[in-house]
Scaffold this motif. Sequence first.
Motif, PDB file in Angstrom:
ATOM      1  N   PRO A 112      34.990  41.650  24.641  1.00  0.00           N
ATOM      2  CA  PRO A 112      34.378  40.868  26.104  1.00  0.00           C
ATOM      3  C   PRO A 112      34.630  40.594  27.684  1.00  0.00           C
ATOM      4  O   PRO A 112      34.329  40.896  28.363  1.00  0.00           O
ATOM      5  CB  PRO A 112      34.995  39.762  25.439  1.00  0.00           C
ATOM      6  N   SER A 113      35.546  41.511  27.772  1.00  0.00           N
ATOM      7  CA  SER A 113      36.709  41.955  29.051  1.00  0.00           C
ATOM      8  C   SER A 113      36.412  43.149  29.811  1.00  0.00           C
ATOM      9  O   SER A 113      36.604  43.198  30.327  1.00  0.00           O
ATOM     10  CB  SER A 113      38.320  41.909  28.832  1.00  0.00           C
ATOM     11  N   THR A 144      40.436  34.282  32.380  1.00  0.00           N
ATOM     12  CA  THR A 144      41.658  34.077  33.543  1.00  0.00           C
ATOM     13  C   THR A 144      41.948  35.146  34.177  1.00  0.00           C
ATOM     14  O   THR A 144      41.536  36.058  33.477  1.00  0.00           O
ATOM     15  CB  THR A 144      43.078  33.700  32.261  1.00  0.00           C
ATOM     16  N   ILE A 145      42.962  35.019  34.917  1.00  0.00           N
ATOM     17  CA  ILE A 145      43.561  36.162  35.509  1.00  0.00           C
ATOM     18  C   ILE A 145      44.851  36.668  35.354  1.00  0.00           C
ATOM     19  O   ILE A 145      45.572  36.204  35.284  1.00  0.00           O
ATOM     20  CB  ILE A 145      44.081  35.947  36.752  1.00  0.00           C
ATOM     21  N   GLU A 146      45.007  38.181  34.570  1.00  0.00           N
ATOM     22  CA  GLU A 146      46.493  38.110  33.634  1.00  0.00           C
ATOM     23  C   GLU A 146      46.609  39.983  34.856  1.00  0.00           C
ATOM     24  O   GLU A 146      45.447  40.777  34.626  1.00  0.00           O
ATOM     25  CB  GLU A 146      46.231  38.359  32.453  1.00  0.00           C
ATOM     26  N   LYS A 147      47.854  39.951  35.649  1.00  0.00           N
ATOM     27  CA  LYS A 147      47.854  41.000  36.075  1.00  0.00           C
ATOM     28  C   LYS A 147      46.811  41.345  36.973  1.00  0.00           C
ATOM     29  O   LYS A 147      46.814  42.400  37.420  1.00  0.00           O
ATOM     30  CB  LYS A 147      48.313  42.191  35.446  1.00  0.00           C
ATOM     31  N   GLY A 148      46.344  40.358  37.386  1.00  0.00           N
ATOM     32  CA  GLY A 148      45.442  40.737  38.991  1.00  0.00           C
ATOM     33  C   GLY A 148      43.674  41.675  37.801  1.00  0.00           C
ATOM     34  O   GLY A 148      43.475  41.866  39.000  1.00  0.00           O
ATOM     35  N   VAL A 186      40.441  38.357  32.480  1.00  0.00           N
ATOM     36  CA  VAL A 186      40.356  38.463  31.037  1.00  0.00           C
ATOM     37  C   VAL A 186      39.413  37.280  30.563  1.00  0.00           C
ATOM     38  O   VAL A 186      39.938  36.015  30.571  1.00  0.00           O
ATOM     39  CB  VAL A 186      42.245  39.000  30.417  1.00  0.00           C
ATOM     40  N   SER A 187      38.397  37.982  29.779  1.00  0.00           N
ATOM     41  CA  SER A 187      37.301  36.835  29.505  1.00  0.00           C
ATOM     42  C   SER A 187      37.738  35.979  27.697  1.00  0.00           C
ATOM     43  O   SER A 187      38.984  36.764  27.633  1.00  0.00           O
ATOM     44  CB  SER A 187      36.570  37.118  28.684  1.00  0.00           C
ATOM     45  N   THR A 188      37.709  34.021  28.480  1.00  0.00           N
ATOM     46  CA  THR A 188      37.937  33.715  27.667  1.00  0.00           C
ATOM     47  C   THR A 188      37.385  33.457  26.047  1.00  0.00           C
ATOM     48  O   THR A 188      37.267  33.330  25.001  1.00  0.00           O
ATOM     49  CB  THR A 188      38.185  32.456  28.119  1.00  0.00           C
TER      50      THR A 188
END
Length: 394
Positions: A338-339, A358-362, A365-367
Amino acid sequence: MKKILTSILSLGLAASAALAADTITAVKVADVASADAWSKAKFSSVTLYPQTAIHMNDKKANEANAADKAKKADIAAVYDGKNIALMVKWADGTKSVQGAYSSDTYSDGFAVQFAGATKGAQPLPYIGMGSAGRPVVVHLQKSTASVYEPNGNKDVSTQVNRQQTGIFGQELADYDAKVASLAKTDYERVFVAEGFRSLTEIKDGSVKSSASMTYGNNGWSGTVTRALKDDYVNFKGTVPVAIAVWDGAKMGRNGIKNLSGWVSVNLEGQKPDAKIVAETTEESKGDAAKGKEAVAANGCAGCHQVTSSDAPNTMAPSLANVGGYSTVAYLRESILKPSAVVVPGYNRNAHSNTPWYTIEKGKRVSTMTDFSFLDKKTVNDIVAYLKTLKAEVE
Ligand code: HEC
């Protein structure tokens, strides 16, 4: 024996007719700008689906587009040593030209999107304006009224007294003709994008292109001409393109439009890029009826509006037309990773409780739940079902 042969032959014909819509031949000409450049062009029909992934926050516009059907467009291409030109023809019974200074009217328009190939065009970018690391170049043309406003005061039209036409008849006609001849009509833009929010206009002249659109016989005909190679693209053999059209009468703008899937335009006389052609023409191998059951069993509808008759769901993009404008490879990837491509929530702020990523380490990332645990057959079945999700042609 004869009977078997004919049926094999007709099967073969049927198969090639079906392919015709996904692959188009750009006819080689001496000069795409010459008057007879289009005389040998071959038109193919392409279907444009209402883009329903992203819901706009505009009640009136959403109502106007609620029961949208798919549209057919005829497209043809020609190329020469340097440039490729595409012609798109589509029906539109309501000619909408945006007034010079009105902001409450919307114009008809069209765009041709090219998959940026300098970094390699595969897998093809997300159809809705590219995705991170997979850029697209979008050529956008809108129909706008002519304006001549040299001093920027928006007062040219008030500088003559129109009540006096009886006296100034010819002078007024001359004045109008002069204003029209000096007017700048064109709304023509070129963008590069790696996803919806990254849309950046290219203004430095590094893209050599031209576009125009003309109305007649209840429809538009538009052309886009651009270089086969520049800082953004480097096309050889096959040019992946997608087409979008906007209907001003239905308040079409931004996300409210009809969109095709990726189409391979093969350059006549060159070796087609087999991988790109395979990606744009791949048929789903699964069983759509089983896929429908798998979609229900895996709770996809908990987040998605699956068909247009289901209630809208703000948790995720609507899948109601996803089969119309997505490739099989893209749908498979959406389920398994998904991401890999994260569809940007258009009204993310309006749905702050249910962000699509969401944003993880820039990185986005798909929910969406990762469904890579599903077996290959189930994924194929789901993809086959998703490919059926599309509006009928109007
Ligand atoms: C927990 C909520 C959730 C569930 C459950 C879910 N999805 Fe998603 N899905 C999303 C979100 C959010 C996105 C948009 C972000 C992204 O691109 O991943 C998305 C994107 C997609 C896309 C891309 C849509 C587009 O317009 O390009 C497809 C296809 C898809 N999902 C299919 C499925 C299928 C099939 C299932 C069930 C097997 C499923 N989803 C289950 C939340 C969900």
